[in-house]
Scaffold this active site. Structure first.
Site, mmCIF file in Angstrom:
data_model
loop_
_atom_site.group_PDB
_atom_site.id
_atom_site.type_symbol
_atom_site.label_atom_id
_atom_site.label_comp_id
_atom_site.label_asym_id
_atom_site.label_seq_id
_atom_site.Cartn_x
_atom_site.Cartn_y
_atom_site.Cartn_z
ATOM 1 N N MET A 1 -52.191 -20.094 -11.408
ATOM 2 C CA MET A 1 -52.569 -20.159 -9.992
ATOM 3 C C MET A 1 -52.836 -21.614 -9.617
ATOM 4 O O MET A 1 -53.807 -22.224 -10.091
ATOM 5 C CB MET A 1 -53.803 -19.293 -9.722
ATOM 6 C CG MET A 1 -53.501 -17.811 -9.738
ATOM 7 S SD MET A 1 -54.898 -16.811 -9.199
ATOM 8 C CE MET A 1 -55.974 -16.909 -10.623
ATOM 9 N N CYS B 1 -42.325 -18.896 -7.018
ATOM 10 C CA CYS B 1 -43.055 -19.575 -5.950
ATOM 11 C C CYS B 1 -42.310 -19.456 -4.620
ATOM 12 O O CYS B 1 -41.151 -19.842 -4.506
ATOM 13 C CB CYS B 1 -43.275 -21.045 -6.289
ATOM 14 S SG CYS B 1 -44.252 -21.868 -5.019
ATOM 15 N N ASP C 1 -51.272 -6.973 -8.244
ATOM 16 C CA ASP C 1 -52.242 -6.006 -7.726
ATOM 17 C C ASP C 1 -53.102 -5.340 -8.794
ATOM 18 O O ASP C 1 -53.605 -4.232 -8.571
ATOM 19 C CB ASP C 1 -51.538 -4.921 -6.891
ATOM 20 C CG ASP C 1 -50.863 -5.494 -5.655
ATOM 21 O OD1 ASP C 1 -51.088 -6.682 -5.362
ATOM 22 O OD2 ASP C 1 -50.118 -4.759 -4.989
HETATM 23 C C1 LIG Z 1 -54.012 -19.343 -5.244
HETATM 24 C C2 LIG Z 1 -52.777 -18.873 -5.970
HETATM 25 C C3 LIG Z 1 -51.957 -19.791 -6.583
HETATM 26 C C4 LIG Z 1 -50.827 -19.343 -7.297
HETATM 27 N N1 LIG Z 1 -50.068 -20.258 -7.989
HETATM 28 C C5 LIG Z 1 -49.066 -19.829 -8.781
HETATM 29 C C6 LIG Z 1 -48.354 -20.717 -9.634
HETATM 30 O O1 LIG Z 1 -48.650 -21.916 -9.715
HETATM 31 N N2 LIG Z 1 -47.348 -20.197 -10.403
HETATM 32 C C7 LIG Z 1 -47.003 -18.865 -10.365
HETATM 33 O O2 LIG Z 1 -46.091 -18.441 -11.083
HETATM 34 N N3 LIG Z 1 -47.685 -18.013 -9.590
HETATM 35 C C8 LIG Z 1 -48.699 -18.452 -8.825
HETATM 36 N N4 LIG Z 1 -49.420 -17.554 -8.083
HETATM 37 C C9 LIG Z 1 -49.089 -16.118 -8.158
HETATM 38 C C10 LIG Z 1 -49.887 -15.423 -9.248
HETATM 39 O O3 LIG Z 1 -49.586 -15.971 -10.520
HETATM 40 C C11 LIG Z 1 -49.562 -13.914 -9.263
HETATM 41 O O4 LIG Z 1 -48.203 -13.747 -9.520
HETATM 42 C C12 LIG Z 1 -49.888 -13.237 -7.934
HETATM 43 O O5 LIG Z 1 -51.131 -13.667 -7.432
HETATM 44 C C13 LIG Z 1 -49.876 -11.712 -8.101
HETATM 45 O O6 LIG Z 1 -50.792 -11.312 -9.073
HETATM 46 P P1 LIG Z 1 -52.275 -10.744 -8.682
HETATM 47 O O7 LIG Z 1 -52.057 -9.571 -7.779
HETATM 48 O O8 LIG Z 1 -52.868 -10.392 -10.010
HETATM 49 O O9 LIG Z 1 -52.994 -11.869 -7.973
HETATM 50 C C14 LIG Z 1 -50.519 -17.972 -7.348
HETATM 51 C C15 LIG Z 1 -51.348 -17.060 -6.703
HETATM 52 C C16 LIG Z 1 -52.480 -17.485 -6.030
HETATM 53 C C17 LIG Z 1 -53.380 -16.463 -5.425
#
Ligand SMILES: Cc1cc2nc3c(=O)[nH]c(=O)nc-3n(C[C@H](O)[C@H](O)[C@H](O)COP(=O)(O)O)c2cc1C
Length: 425
Positions: free
Chosen positions: A46, A175, A277
């Site tokens: 993230m 991304c 999620d």
């Molecule tokens: C603040 C933020 C920054 C993120 N930066 C990246 C990143 O640098 N590389 C990446 O592959 N995904 C990035 N993501 C996506 C997360 O890795 C993940 O795929 C997405 O949030 C869905 O998963 P979750 O529902 O568990 O949050 C980012 C998500 C958030 C919320």
């Protein structure tokens, strides 16, 4: 590193409340090439969040050991705040804590860096590289994530990652940020499978450490390519795939479509890590039950509930898990803030671009996420926003928790990730 210009849904849309599935648990381990990931949980990359301080905080906040009953001593959380090797304040006790925290005891099996530009990395000054690729011994196993669109540049950056000592290198194909997609990086590449194939081959030849890819379903519903992409990854020698089960066009809206994780799992033999999620241990187990994925990756929920990895590990080991008490929450937030302040102090003498910066900004951001759902949290957030220094933020936090009328053991309900700057994937 977070790209601007892509408006994303900043919270979970009508999240589904999963019940804990009968007899299914997140696996106690998975292997990515020779790297043991135990438990089979991964902290999602993230941007702007998963720097070395946050990663170490997650690893230590997540300590779970079956031999030590259910609760790690709260002292771990405060001790570890000063546990950076070589920092003033490091003592024998802290060293012992560090030595004890083995991979198998931590609730989080694999940490990931924020995404880093391959192009930038190969041109960056040594000092700036240090900022993006800094990690400490207690972060193993750890993967570095790269984005870019030029195969040779990505290969060069992957070599740097390997030489820096990372356990795995990951390619970002998810991304959605316009700045990244505009250069054909991140999810922009999802429209060009042959190009992805070239990148896979070139990077694979360049490094011997496990090579993984994190991707979305495809550019949009008309171009869902996740199973083809996973098969190509397998045939080009990648060691695992991680799927955020949304299209680029979906951003963060709607539900992650876990059925595609199941489809990818059915398509390849290499480990499949499901993402999207997972907010609770129930969600994590439900994802495994529905998709048979080998591991679960968690992003936003880790900032709102850093104990989620510990809870999953505990459930896997014992069939039940704890909620953090009010006191646990205070320890967690204080530990993280003290770690941020210690890192800022330790990197103060370095060139500006090598520092782990924005300490008070990060503290405010984290406090916002972390105190949603905490009684009186709005008052704390207001006080924090007027604080000018990191130390002042910490004072506000301590005063808030000290002044709470709640019983020490009162349990706070899990919180949702609030509205904030979500700009990348
Ligand atoms: C603040 C933020 C920054 C993120 N930066 C990246 C990143 O640098 N590389 C990446 O592959 N995904 C990035 N993501 C996506 C997360 O890795 C993940 O795929 C997405 O949030 C869905 O998963 P979750 O529902 O568990 O949050 C980012 C998500 C958030 C919320």
């Amino acid at each position: 590193m977070a790209g601007k210009g892509f408006t994303v849904k900043k919270n979970w849309d009508n999240p589904i409340e999963h019940a804990m599935p009968e007899g299914v648990r997140v696996p106690a381990e998975m292997r990515i090439g020779p790297v043991l990931v135990a438990p089979a949980t991964v902290l999602a990359p993230m941007a702007g969040v998963t720097d070395t301080v946050f990663r170490r905080f997650i690893r230590h906040a997540s300590v779970f050991s079956t031999s030590e009953a259910v609760n790690p001593p709260n002292s771990i959380l405060s001790e570890v705040s000063g546990a950076r090797p070589g920092l003033p304040g490091t003592n024998q006790e802290i060293a012992a804590v560090e030595a004890d925290v083995t991979n198998t005891q931590s609730g989080c099996g694999l940490l990931m860096t924020e995404f880093t530009s391959a192009d930038g990395l190969s041109r960056m000054r040594e000092s700036k590289r240090r900022r993006y690729l800094t990690f400490y011994d207690d972060e193993h196993p750890i993967g570095a994530q790269l984005f870019g669109s030029n195969a040779e540049t990505l290969a060069e950056a992957a070599r740097i990652v390997q030489d820096t000592g990372f356990d795995t290198v990951d390619l970002n194909l998810g991304c959605p940020a316009k700045r990244v997609v505009g250069c054909n990086g991140g999810s922009g590449l999802l429209r060009d499978l042959p190009k992805i194939g070239e990148i896979f081959r070139t990077v694979r030849k360049a490094v011997t450490i496990p090579f993984t890819v994190k991707f979305r379903l495809g550019w949009n519903d008309a171009q869902i390519i996740c199973t083809e992409l996973a098969r190509m990854a397998e045939s080009e020698g990648l060691n695992a795939v991680a799927l955020h089960a949304r299209t680029r066009e979906q951003g963060y809206s709607g539900q992650a479509r876990w059925e595609w994780i199941a489809a990818v799992k059915a398509a390849v033999q290499i480990p499949v890590i499901g993402n999207g999620d997972v907010r609770t241990p129930e969600d994590a187990a439900a994802m495994v039950a529905k998709t048979r994925c080998d591991g679960v990756m968690i992003g936003r929920a880790a900032a709102a509930n850093p104990w989620i990895f510990r809870q999953i590990a505990q459930y896997t080991a014992t069939g039940a898990y704890d909620q953090p008490s009010f006191t646990d929450r205070h320890h967690m937030i204080r530990a993280y803030f003290e770690m941020l302040l210690a890192e800022a102090e330790a990197t103060r003498a370095l060139p500006r671009d090598a520092r782990i910066g924005e300490t008070s900004g990060k503290m405010k951001q984290f406090a916002t996420w972390f105190t949603h759902g905490v009684p009186g949290g709005a008052r704390l957030r207001k006080a924090i926003y007027t604080a000018r220094t990191g130390a002042a933020v910490l004072d506000e936090v301590n005063a808030f928790f000290a002044g709470q009328p709640l019983a020490q053991d009162e349990v706070i309900a899990p919180v949702a990730f609030p509205e904030s700057e979500l700009v990348c994937d």
